[in-house]
Design a protein around this motif. Structure first.
Motif, PDB file in Angstrom:
ATOM      1  N   CYS A  87      -3.174   9.490  -0.882  1.00 30.51           N
ATOM      2  CA  CYS A  87      -4.403   9.362  -0.084  1.00 30.51           C
ATOM      3  C   CYS A  87      -4.251   9.848   1.353  1.00 30.51           C
ATOM      4  O   CYS A  87      -5.226   9.925   2.082  1.00 30.51           O
ATOM      5  CB  CYS A  87      -4.899   7.920  -0.112  1.00 30.51           C
ATOM      6  N   CYS A 136      -1.745   3.675  -5.190  1.00 28.68           N
ATOM      7  CA  CYS A 136      -1.728   5.105  -4.892  1.00 28.68           C
ATOM      8  C   CYS A 136      -0.724   5.824  -5.791  1.00 28.68           C
ATOM      9  O   CYS A 136      -0.984   6.936  -6.243  1.00 28.68           O
ATOM     10  CB  CYS A 136      -1.401   5.342  -3.432  1.00 28.68           C
ATOM     11  N   CYS A 153       1.102   9.018   2.867  1.00 28.01           N
ATOM     12  CA  CYS A 153       1.043   8.791   1.422  1.00 28.01           C
ATOM     13  C   CYS A 153       0.692  10.098   0.698  1.00 28.01           C
ATOM     14  O   CYS A 153      -0.213  10.820   1.105  1.00 28.01           O
ATOM     15  CB  CYS A 153      -0.008   7.730   1.137  1.00 28.01           C
ATOM     16  N   CYS A 171       1.514   4.538  -0.416  1.00 26.95           N
ATOM     17  CA  CYS A 171       1.113   3.293   0.231  1.00 26.95           C
ATOM     18  C   CYS A 171       1.772   2.128  -0.502  1.00 26.95           C
ATOM     19  O   CYS A 171       1.974   2.192  -1.703  1.00 26.95           O
ATOM     20  CB  CYS A 171      -0.399   3.095   0.129  1.00 26.95           C
TER      21      CYS A 171
HETATM   22 ZN   LIG Z   1      -2.135   5.892  -0.331  1.00 26.76          ZN
END
Ligand SMILES: [Zn+2]
Length: 362
Positions: free
Chosen positions: A317, A342, A314, A331
């Motif tokens: 994150c 996200c 991702c 995500c």
């Molecule tokens: Zn994420």
């Protein structure tokens, strides 16, 4: 190629609004010493004592009554269609980190269904209702038993990911680990026999080989084997899948092949539900039944391995998600949401950065 794939899950899972925790006190029950040291050993966790960590997480009485009486609408979801990547969510849970565990539970409910109501009381399955497959409501979870299961799932996931990424350093470590376990008997058998009599050694091998009863013909077979050390070693080899599998791949020049053979053995450690049936539109159709979310995660992880799914990181994150179509960079959205959290966070941060640089330019 077609794989055994079940489109339908027998039951939806229920999430409570409230979960309570019971913590370990200074008097730790002896039941927990062995799991504690096993978990510490396999995670290298730097935790001296269990005191102050959660022992059990459970649904409080009032919630259960409301559920049974139908006084409140509970959130339910289908684990196959609503949470197709729950194995990735499970592998994000950090062992002994209460916050990461509670974050998961708030989103998906309890992941496991074995609980020990009081220390020393024994383990029970805790779901409502076992005989009605429509909904599964997991009521209590023993945290250490859950961690033991989780470690196995995470381990399978790590091996698979190393294969996917062709991470040679990791793959070589798995090769050495594999070799260690496969050659354990060869390396230590001499010392082993020195310690035990040949009769005792034959008994041990017979037990390991799964001959748990010693009546009938097996009694006579055992007597034959006690006369000949080589026969016992031969049986030992034959009964051990790890040794057999190691022999198949040990001369391979491909680290991925060796790791895949090892991964296959590790897949036996994870549960993945049982086949079942469902009645839909007047017909009986194939379905799958799960007792808990660890089984759902195990099933999905096996499917991902069969289908050789690719994982991507991702942008926001850094967590891994399944690459489904080329466009996704974040995500997946949390259950019930359309947009990925996200993706939102990332876009807002970009916007703020842009504003900041614009005002600095002016
Ligand atoms: Zn994420």
């Amino acid at each position: 190629m077609t794989y055994l794939h079940y489109q339908y899950c027998v039951s939806d899972f229920v999430i409570a609004d409230e979960y309570k925790k019971e913590y370990f006190t200074e008097k730790i029950d002896s039941d927990y010493q062995v799991p504690f040291s096993n978990i510490k050993h396999s995670t290298n966790a730097n935790l001296k004592s269990l005191e102050g960590t959660p022992r059990r997480i459970f649904v409080p009485k009032d919630e259960i009554i409301k559920y049974i009486n139908g006084d409140k609408a509970f959130f339910t979801y289908n684990p196959l269609s609503d949470t197709p990547e729950i194995y990735l969510e499970l592998s994000k849970i950090v062992i002994f980190d209460e916050r990461s565990l509670m974050k998961f539970i708030k989103k998906y409910g309890l992941p496991y269904n074995l609980e020990q109501p009081k220390p020393g009381s024994g383990l029970f399955e805790s779901e409502l209702f076992r005989k009605n497959d429509k909904e599964k409501f997991l009521l209590g979870m023993d945290v250490l038993r859950f961690y033991e299961k989780l470690i196995k799932l995470k381990n399978v996931f790590k091996i698979w990911h190393a294969i996917q990424e062709n991470d040679l350093k990791q793959l070589n470590e798995y090769r050495e680990e594999f070799r260690f376990y496969a050659e354990y008997y060869e390396t230590y058998s001499a010392a082993y026999i020195d310690e035990l009599s040949i009769d005792d050694f034959a008994e041990v091998v017979f037990n390991d080989a799964g001959f748990l009863y010693k009546g009938g013909e097996i009694r006579h077979v055992l007597d034959e084997f006690k006369k000949d050390k080589n026969k016992i070693f031969h049986l030992k080899d034959k009964a051990s899948e790890i040794q057999e599998t190691w022999k198949q791949v040990k001369n391979s020049s491909k680290p991925k092949t060796i790791a895949s053979a090892y991964l296959q053995l590790k897949l036996k450690d994870i549960d993945s539900g049982i086949t079942a049936t469902r009645f839909m539109n007047g017909k009986i159709i194939p379905a799958i039944s799960f007792s808990n979310l660890m089984e759902v995660g195990g099933y999905q992880l096996k499917q991902a391995i069969f289908k050789n799914k690719k994982l991507e990181q991702c942008l926001n994150c850094g967590a891994l998600f399944e690459k489904s179509h080329g466009l996704r960079k974040f995500c997946p959205p949390v259950m019930g949401n359309k947009r990925s959290t996200c993706e939102n966070t990332y876009n807002q941060r970009l916007k703020r950065l842009r504003k900041k640089s614009e005002s600095e330019e002016n």
